[in-house]
Design an enzyme around this catalytic site. Structure first.
Site, PDB file in Angstrom:
ATOM      1  N   ASN A   1       0.866  -1.180   0.000  1.00 43.16           N
ATOM      2  CA  ASN A   1       0.000   0.000   0.000  1.00 43.16           C
ATOM      3  C   ASN A   1       0.902   1.229   0.000  1.00 43.16           C
ATOM      4  OD1 ASN A   1      -1.797   2.057   0.494  1.00 43.16           O
ATOM      5  ND2 ASN A   1      -2.265   1.432   2.606  1.00 43.16           N
ATOM      6  N   TRP A   2       0.981   1.874  -1.166  1.00 42.31           N
ATOM      7  CA  TRP A   2       1.915   3.003  -1.293  1.00 42.31           C
ATOM      8  C   TRP A   2       1.358   4.287  -0.679  1.00 42.31           C
ATOM      9  CZ3 TRP A   2       4.111   2.591  -7.021  1.00 42.31           C
ATOM     10  CH2 TRP A   2       4.897   1.434  -7.110  1.00 42.31           C
ATOM     11  N   LYS A   3       0.089   4.274  -0.306  1.00 38.86           N
ATOM     12  CA  LYS A   3      -0.548   5.471   0.276  1.00 38.86           C
ATOM     13  C   LYS A   3      -0.315   6.681  -0.650  1.00 38.86           C
ATOM     14  CE  LYS A   3       0.040   3.421   4.786  1.00 38.86           C
ATOM     15  NZ  LYS A   3      -0.005   3.619   6.222  1.00 38.86           N
TER      16      LYS A   3
ATOM     17  N   HIS B   1      -9.446   1.307   5.068  1.00 43.83           N
ATOM     18  CA  HIS B   1      -8.161   1.488   5.765  1.00 43.83           C
ATOM     19  C   HIS B   1      -8.376   2.435   6.946  1.00 43.83           C
ATOM     20  CE1 HIS B   1      -4.042   2.679   6.606  1.00 43.83           C
ATOM     21  NE2 HIS B   1      -3.667   1.586   5.955  1.00 43.83           N
TER      22      HIS B   1
ATOM     23  N   GLU C   1      -6.743   4.820   7.993  1.00 41.98           N
ATOM     24  CA  GLU C   1      -6.538   6.249   7.684  1.00 41.98           C
ATOM     25  C   GLU C   1      -7.787   6.840   7.030  1.00 41.98           C
ATOM     26  OE1 GLU C   1      -2.794   5.667   5.670  1.00 41.98           O
ATOM     27  OE2 GLU C   1      -1.901   5.139   7.593  1.00 41.98           O
TER      28      GLU C   1
ATOM     29  N   GLU D   1      -5.433  -4.942  10.668  1.00 45.20           N
ATOM     30  CA  GLU D   1      -4.380  -3.950  10.853  1.00 45.20           C
ATOM     31  C   GLU D   1      -4.621  -3.200  12.164  1.00 45.20           C
ATOM     32  OE1 GLU D   1      -2.404  -2.785   6.922  1.00 45.20           O
ATOM     33  OE2 GLU D   1      -4.123  -1.490   7.158  1.00 45.20           O
TER      34      GLU D   1
ATOM     35  N   GLY E   1       2.710   1.925  10.820  1.00 40.97           N
ATOM     36  CA  GLY E   1       3.746   2.954  10.695  1.00 40.97           C
ATOM     37  C   GLY E   1       4.512   3.246  11.974  1.00 40.97           C
TER      38      GLY E   1
ATOM     39  N   SER F   1       3.374  -2.488  10.270  1.00 43.94           N
ATOM     40  CA  SER F   1       4.819  -2.574  10.512  1.00 43.94           C
ATOM     41  C   SER F   1       5.430  -3.920  10.118  1.00 43.94           C
ATOM     42  CB  SER F   1       5.144  -2.234  11.968  1.00 43.94           C
ATOM     43  OG  SER F   1       4.847  -0.872  12.227  1.00 43.94           O
TER      44      SER F   1
HETATM   45  C1  PEP Z   1      -0.797   0.144   6.218  1.00 44.38           C
HETATM   46  O1  PEP Z   1      -0.992   1.335   6.450  1.00 44.38           O
HETATM   47  O2  PEP Z   1      -1.608  -0.522   5.552  1.00 44.38           O
HETATM   48  C2  PEP Z   1       0.409  -0.443   6.769  1.00 44.38           C
HETATM   49  C3  PEP Z   1       0.408  -1.720   6.971  1.00 44.38           C
HETATM   50  O3  PEP Z   1       1.453   0.417   7.028  1.00 44.38           O
HETATM   51  P1  PEP Z   1       2.899   0.033   7.653  1.00 44.38           P
HETATM   52  O4  PEP Z   1       3.338  -1.259   7.027  1.00 44.38           O
HETATM   53  O5  PEP Z   1       3.767   1.188   7.266  1.00 44.38           O
HETATM   54  O6  PEP Z   1       2.702  -0.104   9.117  1.00 44.38           O
END
Ligand code: PEP
Length: 252
Positions: A10-12, A93, A95, A164, A170, A209
Site C-alpha cells: 500500500n503506497w498510500k 483502511h 486512515e 491492521e 507505521g 509494521s
Molecule cells: C498500512 O498502512 O496498511 C500499513 C500496513 O502500514 P505500515 O506497514 O507502514 O505499518
C-alpha cells in the site's frame, strides 16, 4: 484457507512517475516467486501506468466511492478504477476511517460497489491501542466486520480481510504472535458466522509494521494468509524481502 500467500504493498500518498521503476523491479522479481501472489496499490494517478509497466503483479486502488459516477468532486468510483486497469481495491483502511470519518456502512457500500465492478476487495479492520488496552480488541474488530463486510450470496471469492491494528501502522510496533493468532482466529469465526462455510475460504492478511525481519514470523501464524505492507513496500528491495520470506514459507 485456500490460495497462495498474498503480499500487497500500500503506497498510500507516495509516488510520482519515478516510482514506476520500483513497480517494474517488483514485477520482474515476482516471476521468481510463483508461489506468492504479489500486488501493489499505488496512488490513483499511477494505476494506469503501473498496470502498463507490470505484467505479473496485481495493481489496485486504495479506496473507491460507492457510487458509479456523479457529483462527488475528487472521488473515484470502482468502475473507474477497473477502467484504469486495477484488479482490486483496498477499502476501510484506518486512515480513511479516521481522517475521512468513514463508517462501517460506508465501507460496506464501497466493498459492494467494488465487487460489483469486478474488483477484488481488501477490507481493513483493526482496533486502536486504547481499545486493545481495554480488552475490547476482538469485540471491536468483530463489530467492524459485521458492519462492513459486503452483503452477498455466500462469501465473495474476491474478498480478503486485512487485520491492521491501528497502533501498529507505521509505528514499528507489532502485536505478539499469540495476539495475532487469537485475532485471526476470531476473524475467521466471525467470517464463518457471516458467510457460512464460505467464510473459511476468505483470505485474512496481517498489516502493521511488517518488515523483512518480522515477516517470516508473522506469516507463519495460523490463519495469516498474507500481508498488507505500507512503509516497507515503497522500495522494491524492502518489499521483495517480504515477498521472499513468504516464498520460503510457501516452499516448505
Ligand atoms: C498500512 O498502512 O496498511 C500499513 C500496513 O502500514 P505500515 O506497514 O507502514 O505499518
Amino acid at each position: 484457507m485456500a490460495g497462495l500467500p498474498y503480499i500487497v504493498g500500500n503506497w498510500k500518498m507516495n509516488g510520482t512517475r519515478a516510482m514506476l521503476n520500483e513497480a517494474r523491479a517488483i514485477d520482474r522479481a515476482a516471476a521468481r516467486f510463483p508461489k506468492v501472489q504479489v500486488a501493489v496499490a499505488p496512488p490513483a494517478t499511477l494505476i494506469y501506468r503501473t498496470r502498463d509497466a507490470a505484467d505479473i503483479i496485481g495493481v489496485g486502488g486504495q479506496d473507491c466511492h460507492a457510487q458509479e459516477s456523479g457529483a462527488f468532486t475528487g472521488d473515484i468510483s470502482a468502475v473507474m478504477l477497473k477502467d484504469a486497469g486495477a484488479d482490486f481495491t483496498i477499502v476501510g483502511h484506518s486512515e480513511r476511517r479516521t481522517i475521512h470519518g468513514e463508517t462501517d456502512a460506508d465501507v460496506k457500500a464501497k466493498a459492494e460497489a467494488a465487487l460489483a465492478a469486478g474488483l477484488g476487495v481488501i477490507l481493513c479492520v483493526g482496533e486502536t491501542e486504547a481499545q486493545r488496552d481495554a480488552g475490547q480488541a476482538e469485540a471491536v474488530v468483530g463489530a467492524q466486520l459485521e458492519g462492513s463486510c459486503p452483503q452477498t450470496d455466500g462469501a465473495p471469492e474476491k474478498l480478503s480481510v486485512a487485520y491492521e491494528p491501528v497502533w501498529a501502522i507505521g509505528t514499528g510496533r507489532v502485536p505478539s504472535v499469540e495476539d495475532v493468532a487469537a485475532m485471526h482466529k476470531s476473524i475467521r469465526d466471525k467470517l464463518v458466522a457471516i458467510y457460512g462455510e464460505g467464510g473459511a475460504e476468505v483470505r485474512i492478511l496481517y498489516g502493521g509494521s511488517v518488515k523483512a525481519d518480522n515477516a517470516a514470523e508473522l506469516l507463519s501464524v495460523a490463519e495469516v494468509g498474507g500481508a498488507l505492507v505500507g512503509g516497507a513496500s515503497l522500495t522494491a528491495e524492502s518489499f521483495l524481502s517480504i515477498v521472499g520470506a513468504a516464498a520460503s514459507l510457501a516452499a516448505d
